[in-house]
Design an enzyme around this catalytic site. Sequence first.
Site, mmCIF file in Angstrom:
data_model
loop_
_atom_site.group_PDB
_atom_site.id
_atom_site.type_symbol
_atom_site.label_atom_id
_atom_site.label_comp_id
_atom_site.label_asym_id
_atom_site.label_seq_id
_atom_site.Cartn_x
_atom_site.Cartn_y
_atom_site.Cartn_z
ATOM 1 N N ARG A 44 30.855 -23.287 5.627
ATOM 2 C CA ARG A 44 30.312 -24.284 6.556
ATOM 3 C C ARG A 44 30.584 -25.678 6.000
ATOM 4 N NH1 ARG A 44 30.249 -20.798 9.776
ATOM 5 N NH2 ARG A 44 28.507 -20.023 11.021
ATOM 6 N N HIS A 52 38.332 -24.252 12.056
ATOM 7 C CA HIS A 52 37.259 -23.238 11.982
ATOM 8 C C HIS A 52 37.772 -21.904 12.559
ATOM 9 C CE1 HIS A 52 32.649 -22.595 11.871
ATOM 10 N NE2 HIS A 52 33.269 -21.427 11.809
HETATM 11 P P1 NAP Z 1 26.153 -12.791 3.297
HETATM 12 O O1 NAP Z 1 26.576 -11.363 3.326
HETATM 13 O O2 NAP Z 1 24.766 -13.147 3.724
HETATM 14 O O3 NAP Z 1 26.405 -13.313 1.807
HETATM 15 C C1 NAP Z 1 25.911 -14.528 1.346
HETATM 16 C C2 NAP Z 1 26.166 -14.627 -0.157
HETATM 17 O O4 NAP Z 1 25.777 -15.942 -0.584
HETATM 18 C C3 NAP Z 1 25.322 -13.625 -0.973
HETATM 19 O O5 NAP Z 1 26.060 -13.151 -2.064
HETATM 20 C C4 NAP Z 1 24.157 -14.502 -1.454
HETATM 21 O O6 NAP Z 1 23.564 -14.073 -2.676
HETATM 22 C C5 NAP Z 1 24.871 -15.822 -1.668
HETATM 23 N N1 NAP Z 1 23.912 -16.938 -1.666
HETATM 24 C C6 NAP Z 1 23.079 -17.323 -0.679
HETATM 25 N N2 NAP Z 1 22.320 -18.364 -1.067
HETATM 26 C C7 NAP Z 1 22.687 -18.632 -2.348
HETATM 27 C C8 NAP Z 1 22.256 -19.569 -3.316
HETATM 28 N N3 NAP Z 1 21.279 -20.461 -3.053
HETATM 29 N N4 NAP Z 1 22.853 -19.557 -4.525
HETATM 30 C C9 NAP Z 1 23.824 -18.658 -4.820
HETATM 31 N N5 NAP Z 1 24.276 -17.725 -3.950
HETATM 32 C C10 NAP Z 1 23.705 -17.722 -2.730
HETATM 33 O O7 NAP Z 1 27.131 -13.681 4.196
HETATM 34 P P2 NAP Z 1 28.639 -13.353 4.663
HETATM 35 O O8 NAP Z 1 28.647 -12.426 5.785
HETATM 36 O O9 NAP Z 1 29.435 -13.026 3.452
HETATM 37 O O10 NAP Z 1 29.067 -14.797 5.236
HETATM 38 C C11 NAP Z 1 29.022 -15.960 4.434
HETATM 39 C C12 NAP Z 1 29.164 -17.202 5.287
HETATM 40 O O11 NAP Z 1 30.507 -17.332 5.749
HETATM 41 C C13 NAP Z 1 28.354 -17.205 6.589
HETATM 42 O O12 NAP Z 1 27.008 -17.580 6.361
HETATM 43 C C14 NAP Z 1 29.090 -18.206 7.447
HETATM 44 O O13 NAP Z 1 28.529 -19.485 7.325
HETATM 45 C C15 NAP Z 1 30.498 -18.213 6.867
HETATM 46 N N6 NAP Z 1 31.502 -17.753 7.836
HETATM 47 C C16 NAP Z 1 32.501 -18.595 8.215
HETATM 48 C C17 NAP Z 1 33.454 -18.177 9.109
HETATM 49 C C18 NAP Z 1 34.589 -19.071 9.515
HETATM 50 O O14 NAP Z 1 35.351 -18.729 10.430
HETATM 51 N N7 NAP Z 1 34.797 -20.180 8.862
HETATM 52 C C19 NAP Z 1 33.403 -16.871 9.637
HETATM 53 C C20 NAP Z 1 32.370 -16.037 9.223
HETATM 54 C C21 NAP Z 1 31.430 -16.478 8.314
HETATM 55 P P3 NAP Z 1 22.819 -12.653 -2.786
HETATM 56 O O15 NAP Z 1 23.953 -11.626 -2.868
HETATM 57 O O16 NAP Z 1 22.062 -12.740 -4.051
HETATM 58 O O17 NAP Z 1 21.974 -12.506 -1.560
HETATM 59 C C1 GLV Z 2 31.688 -18.098 12.126
HETATM 60 O O1 GLV Z 2 31.783 -19.180 11.651
HETATM 61 C C2 GLV Z 2 30.643 -17.163 11.844
HETATM 62 O O2 GLV Z 2 29.659 -17.535 11.205
HETATM 63 O O3 GLV Z 2 30.784 -15.987 12.247
#
Ligand code: NAP
Ligand code: GLV
Length: 306
Positions: free
Chosen positions: A221, A269
Amino acid sequence: MRVAFYEPGARADLWLQELRAALPHALVAHWEAGAPPADYAVTWAPPQQLIDEQTGLKALFNIGAGVDRLLQLRLPSHLRVVRLDDAGMGVQMAEYVCHALIRHFREFETYAGQQLESGWTQRPPRTRSEFPVGIMGLGVLGEKVAQAVRQFEFPVGGWSRTARRIDGVRCFAGQAEFGDFLAATKVLVCLLPLTADTQDILCHASLSRLQAGAYVINVARGGLLVEDDLLALVDSGHLAGAMLDVFRTEPLPLDHPFWRHPKIQVTPHTSAQTRRDESIAQIVGKINALERGEPIAGIVDLERGY
Ligand code: NAP
Ligand code: GLV
């Protein structure tokens, strides 16, 4: 069973059509003000009014992985919010990050510049062990990216809130190990959720602790990155450059310096797009599981913010 669907984009009709086909016994309707109470909502960027009116939801499904925008609304603390778990995004993230990493490591940008002048000069080979990759966020997407990067034999580290163990990944956790994680990183990949704790985390203080000549890939983000701090560190030479998919203001404003910066690549994005087919299959599977009283993955902790 009633399912309320809300998505402000142009593809709403396709979502409705495919949701109806996958839930033949449900009444699936586009939400509008005053709609009858639904059992489930499937939404992207819903208005506050939907939350205020639909007080009997068994779950609200977010058709994206990130819930930062949704969590800006006033949500009842008992509301079960479910985000997408991969649903076809993991492989896209892995493609994007490996592309950015290899393009930087193999200096393909330099060769693209040479081609403009019909230049034929080989760059000396670089050593992988001098390009340790550090992934912030080892969740659903971060872990998938870590495994993909490992295939190219780069040293891989990762940082999460709670301690993780992933084969072949040097794991760091919490504030106490953040400094060590940064110091061990030459190519930084950000895959953190945007929360109160992570807002502005990529700032002058953190970015300047990366190894000299570090490269930054932000696919999470825009609010995680202080853009002026990144620019200053690229211009000072501490950072070699960046590939950025997300921005504080989207679309990226036309006068933004990132557009024309020679060391910064931008994409709109698009690193991991929501796949309608896989998302609907996942959401319908979870609705059916909830109806049978079974547990599901992907429930958001509203306090934690992800
Ligand atoms: P997720 O499964 O919820 O994983 C989040 C990770 O971040 C976990 O390992 C968590 O730690 C860690 N985390 C959260 N808060 C933290 C902190 N304060 N300090 C250190 N580590 C922290 O999320 P995901 O599915 O992998 O997705 C991640 C992000 O990618 C989404 O939230 C979204 O914003 C972004 N995204 C972007 C796109 C795009 O097209 N650009 C697409 C999809 C997603 P723990 O393992 O300890 O819980
Ligand atoms: C895209 O940015 C998502 O969070 O799935």
